[in-house]
Design a protein around this motif. Structure first.
Motif, PDB file in Angstrom:
ATOM      1  N   LYS A   1      32.284  -2.253 -34.535  1.00  0.00           N
ATOM      2  CA  LYS A   1      31.376  -3.071 -33.737  1.00  0.00           C
ATOM      3  C   LYS A   1      31.704  -4.547 -33.969  1.00  0.00           C
ATOM      4  O   LYS A   1      31.981  -4.970 -35.084  1.00  0.00           O
ATOM      5  CB  LYS A   1      29.926  -2.795 -34.106  1.00  0.00           C
ATOM      6  N   ILE A   2      31.682  -5.310 -32.891  1.00  0.00           N
ATOM      7  CA  ILE A   2      31.868  -6.753 -32.995  1.00  0.00           C
ATOM      8  C   ILE A   2      30.727  -7.408 -32.224  1.00  0.00           C
ATOM      9  O   ILE A   2      30.551  -7.198 -31.032  1.00  0.00           O
ATOM     10  CB  ILE A   2      33.264  -7.178 -32.483  1.00  0.00           C
ATOM     11  N   TYR A   3      29.913  -8.169 -32.942  1.00  0.00           N
ATOM     12  CA  TYR A   3      28.691  -8.739 -32.384  1.00  0.00           C
ATOM     13  C   TYR A   3      28.941 -10.165 -31.885  1.00  0.00           C
ATOM     14  O   TYR A   3      29.690 -10.929 -32.499  1.00  0.00           O
ATOM     15  CB  TYR A   3      27.592  -8.760 -33.448  1.00  0.00           C
ATOM     16  N   THR A   4      28.301 -10.500 -30.782  1.00  0.00           N
ATOM     17  CA  THR A   4      28.431 -11.842 -30.244  1.00  0.00           C
ATOM     18  C   THR A   4      27.200 -12.175 -29.417  1.00  0.00           C
ATOM     19  O   THR A   4      26.258 -11.373 -29.318  1.00  0.00           O
ATOM     20  CB  THR A   4      29.723 -11.982 -29.413  1.00  0.00           C
ATOM     21  N   LEU A   5      27.191 -13.350 -28.815  1.00  0.00           N
ATOM     22  CA  LEU A   5      26.060 -13.784 -28.002  1.00  0.00           C
ATOM     23  C   LEU A   5      26.113 -13.103 -26.632  1.00  0.00           C
ATOM     24  O   LEU A   5      27.095 -12.439 -26.299  1.00  0.00           O
ATOM     25  CB  LEU A   5      26.061 -15.306 -27.900  1.00  0.00           C
TER      26      LEU A   5
ATOM     27  N   GLU B   1      22.981 -11.375 -39.028  1.00  0.00           N
ATOM     28  CA  GLU B   1      22.170 -10.297 -39.601  1.00  0.00           C
ATOM     29  C   GLU B   1      22.816  -8.940 -39.361  1.00  0.00           C
ATOM     30  O   GLU B   1      22.848  -8.090 -40.259  1.00  0.00           O
ATOM     31  CB  GLU B   1      20.772 -10.332 -38.986  1.00  0.00           C
ATOM     32  N   ASN B   2      23.371  -8.731 -38.177  1.00  0.00           N
ATOM     33  CA  ASN B   2      24.050  -7.467 -37.885  1.00  0.00           C
ATOM     34  C   ASN B   2      25.345  -7.324 -38.674  1.00  0.00           C
ATOM     35  O   ASN B   2      25.637  -6.243 -39.206  1.00  0.00           O
ATOM     36  CB  ASN B   2      24.339  -7.362 -36.381  1.00  0.00           C
ATOM     37  N   VAL B   3      26.110  -8.404 -38.755  1.00  0.00           N
ATOM     38  CA  VAL B   3      27.369  -8.361 -39.504  1.00  0.00           C
ATOM     39  C   VAL B   3      27.102  -8.123 -40.986  1.00  0.00           C
ATOM     40  O   VAL B   3      27.899  -7.468 -41.671  1.00  0.00           O
ATOM     41  CB  VAL B   3      28.173  -9.666 -39.289  1.00  0.00           C
TER      42      VAL B   3
END
Length: 275
Positions: A7-11, A45-47
């Protein structure tokens, strides 16, 4: 056999951070699934739980993104694992330019278009992202509202681009960082690395910062950025962020030389600079 995706989180979709995330993925080995967050804090927070993330850290016009700086210190196990810079071109998005009274966007975008907004006499409203701004205008159907955002966000929410490239300075670039708790594998071996550190001086006295900088100068290490932020302990006390070109085998020795002059020093990451 099912392929495991990181998973890679972004805006949100339509933001410049999403575009930066897709650009990062062209450099990386492995399979990734993009997950969208409402804020920079949500990305961290997710990372902190799992995966990786992409957030902005510095703009060529408005300087550093203070929240990103603070969160790098707050989430100590999350490190910088990559960096790239992108050209940023803002667009006026909405229904009718002549009817606009208020402009909505992320604070950085509003600041980067300050003169343009002032020239038209519009009031401003800040929101979490440029994509959220465009969404707000689309859902309100209010011709008195306009948004500053990307072409992708205008297309996503079915709004018109009323004017392109409205940023006050045309050399507008933003640095984005890839963050995570572990290293990543790149398709080609990057040829340039940087190191980011944060520290607090042990003594508040004349020349204290000079002695830190002297350690880099004597080793001929090129500093690419230095910035102070309030320590949040008391008024007038600061912590310092420094980015510098990776000195290779001299890194450990350099960091050791700084310890005697600091109350703490943390390495925020040693990472490749991607083109």
């Amino acid at each position: 056999m099912k392929t495991i995706k990181n998973k890679i989180y972004t805006l949100p979709k339509g933001t410049y951070s999403e575009r930066a995330t897709k650009k990062f993925l062209t450099y990386l080995n492995g399979n990734f699934e993009i997950k969208y967050c409402n804020s920079i804090y949500d990305v961290f927070e997710n990372v902190d739980n799992s995966g990786f993330g992409v957030v902005p850290i510095e703009n060529s016009i408005e300087g550093s993104v203070s929240l990103t700086q603070d969160l790098l210190l707050q989430f100590r196990e999350v490190n910088i694992v990559g960096e790239l810079a992108m050209d940023i071109h803002h667009n006026l998005i909405g229904y009718d330019k002549n009817k606009i009274e208020t402009i909505v966007s992320h604070p950085q975008a509003l600041a980067q278009c300050r003169e343009y907004i002032k020239k038209h006499g519009w009031s401003v409203k800040a929101v979490e992202s440029t994509s959220e701004a465009v969404k707000l205008v689309a859902e309100s159907s209010n011709e008195k509202l306009g948004a500053i955002g990307s072409k992708d966000s205008a297309k996503q929410f079915g709004l018109k681009i009323l004017e392109e490239n409205i940023e006050d300075y045309k050399n507008n670039k933003t640095r984005f960082i890839l963050i995570g708790k572990s290293a990543l594998s790149f398709k080609t071996c990057p040829n340039r690395y940087k190191v980011s550190i944060v520290f607090e001086l042990k003594e508040d006295k004349p020349g204290a910062l000079y002695h830190i900088l002297k350690e880099f100068a004597e080793r001929k290490i090129n500093l690419t950025r230095i910035e102070s932020r309030p320590s949040k302990k008391r008024l007038g006390t600061y912590i310092f962020y420094i980015d510098f070109e990776d000195p290779g085998k001299n890194l450990k020795e350099t960091l050791e030389s700084l310890k005697e002059q600091t109350t703490f020093i943390y390495v925020l990451g040693r990472y490749p600079v991607l083109l």
